[in-house]
Design an enzyme around this catalytic site. Structure first.
Site, PDB file in Angstrom:
ATOM      1  N   GLY A 140       0.823  -1.213   0.000  1.00 25.54           N
ATOM      2  CA  GLY A 140       0.000   0.000   0.000  1.00 25.54           C
ATOM      3  C   GLY A 140       0.852   1.255   0.000  1.00 25.54           C
ATOM      4  O   GLY A 140       0.488   2.279   0.582  1.00 25.54           O
ATOM      5  N   GLY A 154      -0.357   4.875  -0.820  1.00 23.97           N
ATOM      6  CA  GLY A 154      -1.411   5.465   0.002  1.00 23.97           C
ATOM      7  C   GLY A 154      -0.899   6.619   0.856  1.00 23.97           C
ATOM      8  O   GLY A 154       0.274   6.983   0.811  1.00 23.97           O
ATOM      9  N   GLN A 155      -1.810   7.173   1.643  1.00 24.54           N
ATOM     10  CA  GLN A 155      -1.493   8.388   2.409  1.00 24.54           C
ATOM     11  C   GLN A 155      -0.277   8.187   3.318  1.00 24.54           C
ATOM     12  O   GLN A 155       0.634   9.003   3.321  1.00 24.54           O
ATOM     13  CB  GLN A 155      -2.708   8.800   3.252  1.00 24.54           C
ATOM     14  CG  GLN A 155      -2.538  10.149   3.942  1.00 24.54           C
ATOM     15  CD  GLN A 155      -3.542  10.396   5.061  1.00 24.54           C
ATOM     16  OE1 GLN A 155      -4.210   9.469   5.521  1.00 24.54           O
ATOM     17  NE2 GLN A 155      -3.625  11.637   5.494  1.00 24.54           N
ATOM     18  N   ASP A 204       2.407  -1.668  -4.451  1.00 25.51           N
ATOM     19  CA  ASP A 204       0.990  -1.303  -4.385  1.00 25.51           C
ATOM     20  C   ASP A 204       0.269  -2.107  -5.465  1.00 25.51           C
ATOM     21  O   ASP A 204       0.905  -2.818  -6.245  1.00 25.51           O
ATOM     22  CB  ASP A 204       0.799   0.204  -4.564  1.00 25.51           C
ATOM     23  CG  ASP A 204      -0.450   0.709  -3.855  1.00 25.51           C
ATOM     24  OD1 ASP A 204      -0.329   1.487  -2.896  1.00 25.51           O
ATOM     25  OD2 ASP A 204      -1.567   0.305  -4.252  1.00 25.51           O
ATOM     26  N   ARG A 214      -1.193  -1.031  -8.085  1.00 28.84           N
ATOM     27  CA  ARG A 214      -0.851  -0.547  -9.428  1.00 28.84           C
ATOM     28  C   ARG A 214       0.446   0.238  -9.350  1.00 28.84           C
ATOM     29  O   ARG A 214       0.778   0.795  -8.305  1.00 28.84           O
ATOM     30  CB  ARG A 214      -1.936   0.408  -9.936  1.00 28.84           C
ATOM     31  CG  ARG A 214      -3.163  -0.295 -10.468  1.00 28.84           C
ATOM     32  CD  ARG A 214      -4.207   0.706 -10.904  1.00 28.84           C
ATOM     33  NE  ARG A 214      -4.753   1.423  -9.749  1.00 28.84           N
ATOM     34  CZ  ARG A 214      -5.721   0.952  -8.976  1.00 28.84           C
ATOM     35  NH1 ARG A 214      -6.258  -0.210  -9.225  1.00 28.84           N
ATOM     36  NH2 ARG A 214      -6.161   1.643  -7.947  1.00 28.84           N
ATOM     37  N   ASP A 255      -0.729  -7.488  -4.928  1.00 32.47           N
ATOM     38  CA  ASP A 255      -2.098  -7.564  -4.422  1.00 32.47           C
ATOM     39  C   ASP A 255      -2.047  -8.457  -3.178  1.00 32.47           C
ATOM     40  O   ASP A 255      -1.794  -9.663  -3.286  1.00 32.47           O
ATOM     41  CB  ASP A 255      -3.000  -8.173  -5.513  1.00 32.47           C
ATOM     42  CG  ASP A 255      -4.447  -8.310  -5.054  1.00 32.47           C
ATOM     43  OD1 ASP A 255      -4.704  -8.225  -3.835  1.00 32.47           O
ATOM     44  OD2 ASP A 255      -5.309  -8.496  -5.921  1.00 32.47           O
ATOM     45  N   TYR A 261     -15.372  -1.443   8.314  1.00 25.62           N
ATOM     46  CA  TYR A 261     -13.955  -1.093   8.475  1.00 25.62           C
ATOM     47  C   TYR A 261     -13.490  -1.408   9.897  1.00 25.62           C
ATOM     48  O   TYR A 261     -12.446  -2.042  10.106  1.00 25.62           O
ATOM     49  CB  TYR A 261     -13.772   0.389   8.164  1.00 25.62           C
ATOM     50  CG  TYR A 261     -12.379   0.933   8.371  1.00 25.62           C
ATOM     51  CD1 TYR A 261     -11.331   0.554   7.536  1.00 25.62           C
ATOM     52  CD2 TYR A 261     -12.115   1.848   9.386  1.00 25.62           C
ATOM     53  CE1 TYR A 261     -10.057   1.070   7.709  1.00 25.62           C
ATOM     54  CE2 TYR A 261     -10.847   2.369   9.564  1.00 25.62           C
ATOM     55  CZ  TYR A 261      -9.821   1.985   8.731  1.00 25.62           C
ATOM     56  OH  TYR A 261      -8.559   2.497   8.904  1.00 25.62           O
ATOM     57  N   LYS A 318     -10.700  -4.104  11.367  1.00 27.28           N
ATOM     58  CA  LYS A 318      -9.552  -3.714  12.201  1.00 27.28           C
ATOM     59  C   LYS A 318      -9.531  -4.501  13.513  1.00 27.28           C
ATOM     60  O   LYS A 318      -8.468  -4.919  13.971  1.00 27.28           O
ATOM     61  CB  LYS A 318      -9.557  -2.201  12.458  1.00 27.28           C
ATOM     62  CG  LYS A 318      -9.223  -1.357  11.219  1.00 27.28           C
ATOM     63  CD  LYS A 318      -7.799  -1.603  10.723  1.00 27.28           C
ATOM     64  CE  LYS A 318      -7.388  -0.667   9.602  1.00 27.28           C
ATOM     65  NZ  LYS A 318      -6.071  -0.996   9.025  1.00 27.28           N
ATOM     66  N   ILE A 361      -5.225  11.104  10.250  1.00 26.89           N
ATOM     67  CA  ILE A 361      -3.877  11.582   9.949  1.00 26.89           C
ATOM     68  C   ILE A 361      -3.949  12.698   8.915  1.00 26.89           C
ATOM     69  O   ILE A 361      -4.605  12.558   7.875  1.00 26.89           O
ATOM     70  CB  ILE A 361      -2.978  10.431   9.459  1.00 26.89           C
ATOM     71  CG1 ILE A 361      -2.853   9.398  10.570  1.00 26.89           C
ATOM     72  CG2 ILE A 361      -1.601  10.957   9.072  1.00 26.89           C
ATOM     73  CD1 ILE A 361      -2.045   8.188  10.187  1.00 26.89           C
TER      74      ILE A 361
HETATM   75  N1  SER Z   1      -8.694   7.813   9.081  1.00 27.61           N
HETATM   76  C1  SER Z   1      -9.371   6.566   8.908  1.00 27.61           C
HETATM   77  C2  SER Z   1     -10.692   6.743   8.271  1.00 27.61           C
HETATM   78  O1  SER Z   1     -11.220   7.815   8.377  1.00 27.61           O
HETATM   79  C3  SER Z   1      -9.571   5.903  10.239  1.00 27.61           C
HETATM   80  O2  SER Z   1      -8.629   4.937  10.434  1.00 27.61           O
HETATM   81  O3  SER Z   1     -11.197   5.845   7.712  1.00 27.61           O
END
Ligand code: SER
Length: 320
Positions: A6, A9-10, A32, A34, A49, A138, A142, A168
């Site tokens: 990943g 990603g951010q 990642d 792609r 993947d 989600y 987790k 974040i």
């Molecule tokens: N920042 C994430 C979200 O908003 C939370 O882990 O999905």
């Protein structure tokens, strides 16, 4: 050799930079789903993947991977819209990574989230050990991931470490599909247009952290003496909490004409189910966690970097 999943990603973009700075470009393999449009020079890059175990094993063997930063995942808002995808990527992904790490003797970092908490969790100064009954898919992925980490640490002596990240805030790579994305979007729209339509109410308060502290937390946790790590699910972590209205006010003190309209959508319910502030005393005790950025430091630094980025955007693009 280090593997990052990943990596576009951010968190991945900034963590990859920090790891390359520390260990050199030849020691970090960024992967990642792609190939990103722009791969930074001298980066070792591959497509991966994480839902395919064989691909993970091949990469670990081919590059003699010893440490994995497993960041590939679907965030909360996308997860509510595509629950099966969230389960597949987040749960099967972490399960595959942990299993492969066990077989090949790797260490693992994996990010959990404040999303493990839900409506029945105490909202203020949320303790490390408390109710984890999330209302989102989600959050369910987790919680499951945390339990898998603990299982592998306990039964297989796997050195897997994790933090429950708050929202974040960053300027290098955009977050995608998260409930806390407003805290990033607000900066970009303030600088681009002086106007932002916020998808949560101005009273919505959430725990947050600036990216340099998020990266620091990952490095500090992975550097810590193994004997000091007393939590193998995931450590609570925070830097500060603010509401959408407070962030808007902090930006308005620097950009006086900035206007925010509040139009809550389905993400409001998710935000309302999460804690407003987090007790991270175990991380502070076990591996000396201390954030460096206050809210005002973060706002000053973000506005400086976002202004630079926006100044370099091609004139004919006018991102919404
Ligand atoms: N920042 C994430 C979200 O908003 C939370 O882990 O999905």
């Amino acid at each position: 050799m280090i593997l990052i999943t990943g990596a576009s990603g951010q968190i991945g973009v900034d963590l990859a930079d920090a790891l390359v700075d520390r260990y050199g470009p030849g020691k970090v393999l960024v992967t990642d789903l792609r190939v990103p449009e722009k791969v930074r020079p001298n980066r070792l890059y591959d497509v991966l993947d994480v839902t395919y175990m064989e691909s993970i094993e091949k990469i670990i063997q081919a590059h003699d991977i010893k440490t994995i930063f497993h960041l590939a995942g679907i965030l909360s808002a996308t997860g509510e819209r595509h629950p099966e995808l969230a389960w597949n990527v987040n749960v099967n992904g972490v399960r595959n990574i942990l299993e492969a790490a066990r077989r090949f003797g790797c260490r693992v970092f994996w990010p959990s989230s404040i999303a493990v908490f839900g409506p029945t969790t105490p909202k203020l100064n949320t303790p490390q050990e408390t109710v984890t009954e999330p209302g989102t898919m989600y959050g369910a992925t987790k919680v499951t991931g945390e339990l898998l980490c603990k299982f592998h640490a306990t039964h297989h002596d796997l050195d897997v470490r994790s933090v429950r990240f708050p929202g974040i805030i960053s300027h290098s790579a955009p977050p995608g599909g998260g409930t806390t994305d407003w805290a990033v979007d607000m900066f970009f729209q303030a600088v681009r247009h002086g106007h932002y339509e916020c998808f949560v109410t101005q009273e919505t308060r959430l725990p947050m952290m600036y990216m340099p502290d998020a990266v620091k937390s990952v490095l500090d946790l992975m550097d810590a003496d193994e004997n000091g790590i007393t939590i193998r699910t995931s450590y609570n972590l925070t830097a500060f909490s603010f509401s959408a209205g407070e962030l808007a006010a902090a930006i308005r003190r620097r950009i006086p004409d900035f206007i925010v309209e509040y139009k809550p959508d389905f993400r409001q319910d998710i935000a309302d189910s999460w804690p407003q502030s987090i007790n991270d005393s175990r991380a502070r005790r076990d591996w000396n966690w201390t954030p460096q950025y206050s809210l005002d430091d973060m706002v000053d630094d973000m506005l400086k970097h976002v202004a630079e980025r926006v100044a370099n955007e091609p004139p004919d693009t006018n991102p919404a």
